[in-house]
Design an enzyme around this catalytic site. Structure first.
Site, PDB file in Angstrom:
ATOM      1  CG  PHE A   1      11.966 -93.001  13.749  1.00  0.00           C
ATOM      2  CD1 PHE A   1      12.615 -92.943  12.529  1.00  0.00           C
ATOM      3  CD2 PHE A   1      10.828 -92.246  13.918  1.00  0.00           C
ATOM      4  CE1 PHE A   1      12.136 -92.147  11.505  1.00  0.00           C
ATOM      5  CE2 PHE A   1      10.349 -91.432  12.915  1.00  0.00           C
ATOM      6  CZ  PHE A   1      10.998 -91.380  11.709  1.00  0.00           C
TER       7      PHE A   1
ATOM      8  CD1 TRP B   1      17.213 -91.770  19.262  1.00  0.00           C
ATOM      9  CD2 TRP B   1      15.339 -91.050  18.295  1.00  0.00           C
ATOM     10  NE1 TRP B   1      16.170 -92.488  19.776  1.00  0.00           N
ATOM     11  CE2 TRP B   1      15.010 -92.066  19.218  1.00  0.00           C
ATOM     12  CE3 TRP B   1      14.315 -90.445  17.579  1.00  0.00           C
ATOM     13  CZ2 TRP B   1      13.703 -92.498  19.427  1.00  0.00           C
ATOM     14  CZ3 TRP B   1      13.003 -90.881  17.783  1.00  0.00           C
ATOM     15  CH2 TRP B   1      12.706 -91.892  18.698  1.00  0.00           C
ATOM     16  CG  HIS B   2      13.539 -88.438  14.589  1.00  0.00           C
ATOM     17  ND1 HIS B   2      14.055 -87.534  15.480  1.00  0.00           N
ATOM     18  CD2 HIS B   2      12.258 -88.643  14.971  1.00  0.00           C
ATOM     19  CE1 HIS B   2      13.119 -87.205  16.354  1.00  0.00           C
ATOM     20  NE2 HIS B   2      12.014 -87.864  16.072  1.00  0.00           N
ATOM     21  N   GLY B   3      16.542 -90.995  12.098  1.00  0.00           N
ATOM     22  CA  GLY B   3      16.828 -91.825  10.930  1.00  0.00           C
ATOM     23  C   GLY B   3      18.207 -91.585  10.373  1.00  0.00           C
TER      24      GLY B   3
END
Lengths: 487, 322
Positions: A487, A321-323
């Site tokens: 993000f 989700w973050h990257g």
């Protein structure tokens, strides 16, 4: 438009003043208009993507509520797939394509699928998750579908939390747009206090630490152990001050207008375990994963191996989700591993503490330091540009570091650090971190706003003036974006 | 009316009043202060009719080239961190008002082709070009506070520093010559050390962005074409650095720079002089690892006069010195 810009200051004053001046029936429209302007100040065309997801989820909510049985579930899946598809195209397409090329090359084939040259719409993961929580809650029957298109659009687009959260739940936010918010002195002051505190963390601490962090993480191979260790610790504080600073400003800005957004941070670096850390760090995201992924997977009400697998899966998804990079996935996996290892050794560790008869405050201190070190280590993977860089930093973190600091303490002859950072910046960076942690320490027992409120006006204003002067004179106003915007 | 509103407004005004008074005073004082930008603009515009050699570039030229050593009347229009973007636009702005100019010296340093002002911590200088020279930049937004406030233009920290010094003109303005050259003041601590050279190179490598090359080459070509159209000779140079700096400089970048400039020179039939590791300069010529001291600047300017100007124009065409 960044919260730490003059542009935002003007925007905030105009939007808030007009908000209170307008009759209640126009306020939602005004906020929606302001939120559109706020979002379009980044890359205007991306509002179309946001508009697309809003339309899909608006109708999905209504149809899910009306439907029954299998159709209800199909509509939810359709809505979730649409949201995830947008996220996949803009955020993960090139990552997946790059990995496909790597695998195909390994088998001697070539990947002919072209790379996409697109910019990630700002805050995409945040508003997508917020929109998804709406349809899921409607499906679960915890939230009735919103009929007012404008209000629903505002739920997704409400400018304070549009680009970096907190990721709200419909039950907490939607009804607030229908409520009449009077101008309340205490509330406005409290919101402004929180905004000022967030700004302090962002421009005085985070953006100052970023000078060191950026230098070292850009080319870690050019630095020795002491620089790598300092940059790692600095990033640990930078990301906290950057993100919690944004959250404070978002919550504060909303509070001034009478809205309550959920708390996103609770002094995470005072945690005594990784489990506790995740109840204090990015709370709106960790509870999102808990409610919509961990529990549906079975949570801890399954066999122990299955439980561990659930935990690992949640943290891998959280990393992703973050990257779209393996560094984030490894960061997530590390936290998953920490948690599982913690659970596996919990009984043994508790027994050891009892046997050693270590006083409670020493235990607490050691646990806090250990948790901090584990979290800081994981941040290396989060911040590094490549897995190779992260591994290099991990391997060299302590190379010559002990010797350097021993010599430094004893006043020996040492090479200066190869970091371009002024002496005044070192002093300010350490001083500001100490000040922030002191405030956090006090906050464990007392609320700072309440503490301030109980002081005479002169003292209270002196504190405000001091913080404003520090922000004004020592803040870095170089329009540096917030880390979590990506993000 | 909600009682809380007048209470809030009253307290806000009371709270902000001292800040507004202080801010107003600082703004008023800063408005009258002289900087290298204001002085250079004033002095340069007075000399437009007589300037024959124009020097552009960053601090390497600002401290390193004294037009008084030229055999023609020169003006040093360089400034700290001035990039090729601003070199090109400054020249274009004044070209039609420079009737005698015959040659423009364009210094291209180790890092010049690889960064823009907005990439650096000197990005604030963009607003000085906008405010004093009216040269815009796509990175400047209408709502930027620097457009409205001198305190924000200088930064509050610098403004406070000036206040402590009684709002006297900036340090460098006192030594700024009428021809635009600033003789560098010696540093209190010796800067010519191995470790400081490494740090200096690293700080320049930090602003090395491959994607900036095309923009900078375009600006450089744009400048060359504009000058050529007016029969003015562009002279490309790379300024000298200390042997310590040269040792730590990325050789790949050094070679790339040289090749790019040589190709450009060949394409447009220009002169290019590379003094990057020129052995005629020793440590005693430098103030720090990449800036010449006054003695080194005079030496360098004489070399430029001899090699880039006199050889080209011939001694017979020499005018009186400044």
């Amino acid at each position: 438009m960044l919260f730490n810009s003059f542009h935002f200051l003007l925007f905030f004053i105009v939007v808030t003043t007009a908000y209170f001046a307008l009759p209640q029936r126009f306020r939602w429209a005004w906020l929606l208009l302001a939120s559109c302007y706020f979002y379009m100040a980044f890359v205007p065309v991306y509002i179309l993507i946001l508009g697309f997801t809003i339309i899909i989820d608006y109708f999905a909510g209504i149809w899910i509520e009306k439907a029954e049985g299998k159709k209800r579930k199909s509509l939810l899946i359709l809505s979730l797939v649409s949201n995830i598809a947008i996220l996949a195209v803009f955020k993960y397409y090139n990552f997946l394509n790059g990995n496909l090329s790597y695998v195909l090359n390994g088998f001697g084939y070539q990947n002919h699928i072209p790379e996409l040259s697109i910019l990630l719409p700002i805050g995409l993961s945040f508003h997508t998750f917020q929109a998804m929580s709406y349809t899921i809650e409607v499906y679960r029957g915890h939230q009735s579908a919103e009929r007012h298109f404008g209000i629903y659009a505002l739920y997704v687009m409400f400018y304070p939390q549009l680009v970096a959260g907190p990721i709200e739940r419909p039950q907490n936010l939607l009804h607030q747009f229908y409520e009449r918010h009077e101008f309340r002195y205490e509330r406005v002051v409290s919101g402004l206090q929180l905004m000022m505190w967030g700004l302090f963390k962002k421009v005085v601490i985070a953006d100052r630490l970023a000078i060191v962090v950026d230098q070292v993480f850009k080319n870690p191979q050019e630095f020795g152990g002491p620089e790598l260790l300092i940059a790692t610790i600095f990033f640990t504080f930078q990301i906290y001050c950057d993100f919690s600073g944004y959250s404070d400003m978002a919550i504060g800005a909303a509070r001034v207008m009478g809205f309550d957004l959920m708390k996103n941070f609770r002094r995470p670096y005072f945690s005594q375990s990784i489990n506790e850390f995740w109840t204090r760090w990015h709370i709106s995201l960790s509870t999102w994963f808990k409610d919509y992924l961990y529990i549906p997977l079975g949570g801890n009400r399954v066999s122990v191996p299955h439980w561990y697998l659930n935990l690992l899966a949640v943290f891998l998804v959280s990393g992703l989700w973050h990257g779209a990079n393996w560094t984030f996935i490894i960061w997530g996996a590390l936290h998953g591993f920490y948690l599982i290892f913690g659970l596996m050794t919990k009984a043994l560790r508790e027994k050891t503490w009892q046997l050693l008869k270590i006083p409670n405050f020493v235990q607490s201190f050691l646990k806090t330091v250990t948790t901090f070190a584990l979290v800081a280590y994981a941040w290396i993977f989060f911040r590094a540009q490549t897995v190779g860089d992260a591994l290099f930093i991990s391997q060299n973190l302590f190379k010559g570091t002990g010797e350097y600091f021993l010599k430094k303490l004893s006043g020996g002859d040492i090479m200066p650090l190869a970091i371009d950072f002024q002496t005044s910046d070192w002093l300010l960076a350490f001083g500001a971190i100490m000040f922030m942690e002191a405030v956090h320490f006090i906050q464990r027992r007392r609320s700072i706003p309440q503490l301030l409120q109980s002081q005479p006006t002169a003292l209270r204003w002196a504190v405000y003036y001091a913080v404003i002067v520090v922000i004004f004179f020592f803040g870095k106003f170089a329009s540096r974006e917030f880390i979590y915007f990506q993000f | 009316m909600n009682r809380d509103i007048p209470k809030f407004l009253f307290k806000t005004i009371l709270f902000l009043l001292p800040l507004v008074i202080v801010f107003g005073y600082v703004e008023w004082q800063l408005r009258g202060m002289k900087t290298t930008y204001t002085i250079k603009k004033r002095d340069f515009e007075k000399q437009l009719d007589s300037v024959e050699i124009l020097v552009l570039g960053s601090s390497h030229a600002l401290y390193g080239i004294d037009p008084a050593q030229f055999s023609w009347r020169g003006y040093n229009l360089s400034n700290s961190s001035q990039t090729l973007y601003y070199d090109a636009r400054l020249t274009e702005k004044y070209l039609s008002r420079l009737p005698l100019v015959k040659s423009v010296i364009i210094p291209v340093s180790y890092f010049s082709l690889w960064y823009r002002l907005e990439d650096t911590k000197d990005a604030w200088r963009m607003y000085f070009y906008k405010k004093f020279w009216d040269i815009g930049n796509s990175e400047i937004r209408v709502t930027d506070s620097e457009n409205f406030s001198y305190t924000m233009l200088y930064s509050p920290k610098i403004a406070f520093h000036y206040w402590q010094r009684g709002f006297q003109d900036t340090n460098v303005t006192g030594t700024l010559n009428y021809n635009g050259w600033i003789p560098a003041k010696p540093h209190e601590v010796n800067q010519l050390t191995d470790s400081l050279a490494r740090i200096r190179v690293e700080s320049h490598d930090f602003v090395h962005f491959e994607n900036r090359l095309n923009d900078n080459m375009r600006d450089l070509e744009r400048l060359v074409i504009v000058l050529k159209k007016r029969n003015i000779d562009p002279v490309l140079i790379t300024t000298p650095v200390s042997e310590l700096y040269a040792r730590y400089a990325d050789q790949e970048v050094v070679t790339k720079n040289e090749n790019l400039l040589k190709n450009l020179a060949k394409r447009f039939n220009l002169q290019y002089f590379n003094y990057f590791s020129d052995t005629r300069f020793s440590l005693s010529d430098f103030n720090d690892n990449d800036h010449l001291n006054p003695q080194g600047a005079i030496k360098f300017s004489k070399i430029l006069d001899e090699e880039a100007l006199s050889k080209h124009y011939g001694n017979s065409r020499r005018f009186k010195k400044n």
